[in-house]
Design an enzyme around this catalytic site. Structure first.
Site, PDB file in Angstrom:
ATOM      1  N   GLU A 131      -3.441  -0.086   8.064  1.00  0.00           N
ATOM      2  CA  GLU A 131      -2.265   0.342   8.823  1.00  0.00           C
ATOM      3  C   GLU A 131      -2.372  -0.204  10.239  1.00  0.00           C
ATOM      4  O   GLU A 131      -3.446  -0.145  10.846  1.00  0.00           O
ATOM      5  CB  GLU A 131      -2.167   1.873   8.957  1.00  0.00           C
ATOM      6  CG  GLU A 131      -1.756   2.584   7.698  1.00  0.00           C
ATOM      7  CD  GLU A 131      -1.665   4.104   7.883  1.00  0.00           C
ATOM      8  OE1 GLU A 131      -1.397   4.589   8.997  1.00  0.00           O
ATOM      9  OE2 GLU A 131      -1.877   4.796   6.870  1.00  0.00           O
TER      10      GLU A 131
ATOM     11  N   ASN B  68      -7.325   1.818   9.744  1.00  0.00           N
ATOM     12  CA  ASN B  68      -6.021   2.029  10.366  1.00  0.00           C
ATOM     13  C   ASN B  68      -6.228   2.005  11.872  1.00  0.00           C
ATOM     14  O   ASN B  68      -7.048   2.757  12.405  1.00  0.00           O
ATOM     15  CB  ASN B  68      -5.430   3.384   9.964  1.00  0.00           C
ATOM     16  CG  ASN B  68      -5.137   3.460   8.475  1.00  0.00           C
ATOM     17  OD1 ASN B  68      -5.211   2.446   7.768  1.00  0.00           O
ATOM     18  ND2 ASN B  68      -4.796   4.645   8.001  1.00  0.00           N
TER      19      ASN B  68
ATOM     20  N   HIS C 187      -3.046  10.805   0.427  1.00  0.00           N
ATOM     21  CA  HIS C 187      -2.526  10.604   1.787  1.00  0.00           C
ATOM     22  C   HIS C 187      -1.941  11.946   2.241  1.00  0.00           C
ATOM     23  O   HIS C 187      -0.744  12.071   2.486  1.00  0.00           O
ATOM     24  CB  HIS C 187      -1.488   9.479   1.792  1.00  0.00           C
ATOM     25  CG  HIS C 187      -1.216   8.889   3.148  1.00  0.00           C
ATOM     26  ND1 HIS C 187      -1.333   7.542   3.426  1.00  0.00           N
ATOM     27  CD2 HIS C 187      -0.832   9.455   4.320  1.00  0.00           C
ATOM     28  CE1 HIS C 187      -1.020   7.309   4.690  1.00  0.00           C
ATOM     29  NE2 HIS C 187      -0.709   8.451   5.263  1.00  0.00           N
TER      30      HIS C 187
ATOM     31  N   GLU D 189      -7.555   8.448   5.998  1.00  0.00           N
ATOM     32  CA  GLU D 189      -7.872   9.094   7.272  1.00  0.00           C
ATOM     33  C   GLU D 189      -8.398  10.526   7.126  1.00  0.00           C
ATOM     34  O   GLU D 189      -7.759  11.480   7.591  1.00  0.00           O
ATOM     35  CB  GLU D 189      -6.639   9.095   8.184  1.00  0.00           C
ATOM     36  CG  GLU D 189      -6.108   7.706   8.490  1.00  0.00           C
ATOM     37  CD  GLU D 189      -5.022   7.699   9.583  1.00  0.00           C
ATOM     38  OE1 GLU D 189      -4.592   8.789   9.999  1.00  0.00           O
ATOM     39  OE2 GLU D 189      -4.626   6.605  10.006  1.00  0.00           O
TER      40      GLU D 189
ATOM     41  N   ARG E 245       0.853  -1.185   0.000  1.00  0.00           N
ATOM     42  CA  ARG E 245       0.000   0.000   0.000  1.00  0.00           C
ATOM     43  C   ARG E 245       0.893   1.241   0.000  1.00  0.00           C
ATOM     44  O   ARG E 245       1.622   1.482   0.954  1.00  0.00           O
ATOM     45  CB  ARG E 245      -0.919   0.007   1.230  1.00  0.00           C
ATOM     46  CG  ARG E 245      -1.753   1.255   1.324  1.00  0.00           C
ATOM     47  CD  ARG E 245      -2.807   1.213   2.431  1.00  0.00           C
ATOM     48  NE  ARG E 245      -3.437   2.514   2.474  1.00  0.00           N
ATOM     49  CZ  ARG E 245      -3.340   3.367   3.500  1.00  0.00           C
ATOM     50  NH1 ARG E 245      -2.688   3.034   4.604  1.00  0.00           N
ATOM     51  NH2 ARG E 245      -3.908   4.557   3.427  1.00  0.00           N
TER      52      ARG E 245
ATOM     53  N   TYR F 191      -4.243   1.906  15.705  1.00  0.00           N
ATOM     54  CA  TYR F 191      -3.021   2.012  16.505  1.00  0.00           C
ATOM     55  C   TYR F 191      -3.260   1.854  18.001  1.00  0.00           C
ATOM     56  O   TYR F 191      -2.445   1.276  18.697  1.00  0.00           O
ATOM     57  CB  TYR F 191      -2.337   3.368  16.254  1.00  0.00           C
ATOM     58  CG  TYR F 191      -1.746   3.447  14.871  1.00  0.00           C
ATOM     59  CD1 TYR F 191      -0.483   2.937  14.619  1.00  0.00           C
ATOM     60  CD2 TYR F 191      -2.464   3.987  13.806  1.00  0.00           C
ATOM     61  CE1 TYR F 191       0.068   2.961  13.349  1.00  0.00           C
ATOM     62  CE2 TYR F 191      -1.925   4.018  12.533  1.00  0.00           C
ATOM     63  CZ  TYR F 191      -0.661   3.505  12.308  1.00  0.00           C
ATOM     64  OH  TYR F 191      -0.129   3.527  11.045  1.00  0.00           O
TER      65      TYR F 191
HETATM   66  C1  FCB Z   1      -1.378   7.357  10.461  1.00  0.00           C
HETATM   67  C2  FCB Z   1      -0.983   7.899   9.115  1.00  0.00           C
HETATM   68  C3  FCB Z   1       0.395   7.448   8.652  1.00  0.00           C
HETATM   69  C4  FCB Z   1       1.385   7.431   9.798  1.00  0.00           C
HETATM   70  C5  FCB Z   1       0.822   6.661  10.965  1.00  0.00           C
HETATM   71  C6  FCB Z   1       1.777   6.536  12.128  1.00  0.00           C
HETATM   72  O1  FCB Z   1      -2.311   8.203  11.049  1.00  0.00           O
HETATM   73  O2  FCB Z   1      -1.909   7.511   8.141  1.00  0.00           O
HETATM   74  O3  FCB Z   1       0.810   8.296   7.609  1.00  0.00           O
HETATM   75  O4  FCB Z   1       1.733   8.716  10.131  1.00  0.00           O
HETATM   76  O5  FCB Z   1      -0.350   7.264  11.413  1.00  0.00           O
END
Ligand code: FCB
Length: 451
Positions: free
Chosen positions: A354, A294, A122, A167, A78, A296
């Site tokens: 992500e 995405n 992006h 995002e 990607r 985290y």
């Molecule tokens: C996401 C973004 C990516 C990177 C990660 C850590 O929000 O899409 O570009 O910065 O965080």
């Protein structure tokens, strides 16, 4: 599929990057400047005054990077396309040399058995369009769809997977509420229109994809999701959690998949949240082929009238493990997000587009990088993804963020997310232990995740 053992044979094991974060050479071969290029060159925005001027030099080293991906065993890559390489002024004449880079990259991926998965936006908007108002200008939706059509017409044979926006929440929140990303505004009065223009642009691009359609390829949207938990069972905290959840997790998905913005948006923005025309809402609901998520971290929140726009503040979980971004490590959140999407929006094919972590790594002069914590982060999140699949989620692939250590926006090069380390002065790449682990996971089709 069960909670242990192999992933489906068609599962896309991937890695992700984005154009401005890795390519370097931002003005090469006739490219126009992007808003990020300009933002980085204004003092005070980026740690240590850094920029994407060189980054991972991927624009010139892409072949080497593709070969590295092939050695790892990656099945899909990607990447994002820089709008101002293809259309230096954002609209009008195509810069053939800029477009050619993405054709060569895609060809090289295909030659190596790696599926190209392209994101159209992006975060790097052509500076010429930012000067005309950027996403706050309603025509930006059409500028975006026209740019997308150029790519569909020219690269559709090579690229099977397309994502429109990455995002959009971050585009609005960081660009127009916090002011930490370009255009660097703190304007809650502008933000609702930006949200709406992004979504109109997304839908018009999907329509262009279908209209141009030669029948093959898939198109979707990529959002960031973060489960919210209330700090207490106090009704005020529970209400705060719902506002934060609507603002971050439902603001974009509800209109695209259910046809209406959450009611909470009017509570968050007050009179700045307009009533948008019904015909726009019908447009925005244009069906997509997949959703990219995405993931985290999560956040624990409490009611705080002096807090953020939602009247919320975050409660840091001191006892929990945190990454170098100070994001809580919470693998169960990936599982709960995937299950929540399925429950609320139905059985749409999903990709984790992500997931990954920044940690301090060993100094880059070493030949091996023992990044135990990143390896553990990936393992636990892949297990969470597999549990969600066992519970019926149609998850088709997983993309680790990131293939390479890279330019982490306002943090510059201080935060390293790569499964491949980059020694920036020499541009040497070193496969970290997490990268070796990911390679073994891919080769075992996930079976190696079991203890
Ligand atoms: C996401 C973004 C990516 C990177 C990660 C850590 O929000 O899409 O570009 O910065 O965080």
């Amino acid at each position: 599929m069960s909670e242990s053992g192999s992933f489906p044979s068609a599962f896309l094991w991937g890695a992700a990057t984005s154009a401005y974060q890795i390519e370097g050479s931002p003005l090469a071969d006739g490219a126009g400047p992007s808003n990020w290029h300009q933002f980085c060159h204004e003092p005070g925005h980026i740690e240590n005054g850094e920029s994407g001027d060189v980054a991972c030099d991927h624009y010139r080293r892409y072949r080497e990077d593709v070969e590295l991906m092939a050695r790892i065993g990656i099945k899909a890559y990607r990447f994002s396309i820089s709008w101002s390489r293809v259309l230096p002024k954002g609209c009008g004449t195509v810069n053939e040399k800029g477009l050619e880079f993405y054709r060569r990259l895609s060809d090289s991926l295909l030659e190596n058995g790696i599926q190209p998965f392209a994101t159209l936006y992006h975060w790097d908007l052509p500076a010429a369009l930012e000067a005309r108002g950027g996403w706050a200008h309603p025509d930006c939706a059409h500028w975006f769809a026209d740019y997308a059509l150029v790519l569909f017409q020219r690269l559709r044979d090579q690229i099977p997977y397309w994502a429109t926006l990455n995002e959009p929440w971050v585009v609005v929140h960081a660009g127009y509420i916090e002011g930490s990303h370009p255009p660097g505004l703190r304007s809650p009065a502008t933000a609702p229109r930006v949200t709406h223009t992004l979504l109109r642009g997304h839908a018009l691009a999907v329509q262009a994809f279908r209209a141009e359609g030669s029948g093959h390829g898939q198109i979707g949207l990529v959002v960031n999701l973060e489960p919210k938990r209330a700090a207490s069972s106090d009704p005020a905290d529970l209400a705060a959690m719902e506002r934060a959840h609507a603002y971050m997790n439902r603001q974009f998905l509800d209109p695209v998949l259910l046809g209406a913005y959450p009611d909470e948006m009017a509570a968050v923005f007050g009179r700045a949240w307009p009533r948008f025309p019904d015909q726009d809402m019908r447009l925005i609901r244009e069906p997509i082929d997949f959703l990219g998520i995405n993931y985290y971290s999560r956040s624990v929140v409490r009611d705080d009238p002096a807090g953020d726009l939602c009247g919320v503040s975050r409660v840091r979980q001191a006892a929990a493990e945190h990454t170098a971004m100070d994001w809580e490590v919470f693998p169960e959140g990936l599982e709960s997000c995937l299950l929540w999407v399925r429950r609320r929006y139905g059985a749409l094919p999903l990709y984790v587009t992500e997931n990954g972590a920044a940690f301090e790594d060993a100094p880059m002069h070493s030949t091996a990088i023992k990044d135990v914590r990143r390896l553990d982060y990936l393992r636990r999140h892949l297990l969470a993804a597999r549990r969600a699949m066992a519970a019926g989620v149609d998850l088709r692939g997983y993309f680790v963020w990131s293939l390479l250590d890279n330019f982490e926006w306002t943090h510059g090069y201080a935060k390293r997310f790569g499964i491949v380390g980059v020694d920036f002065p020499t541009q040497r790449r070193i496969l970290k232990d997490s990268g070796k682990f990911y390679s073994d996971v891919i080769r075992s089709q996930g079976a190696l995740l079991d203890p």
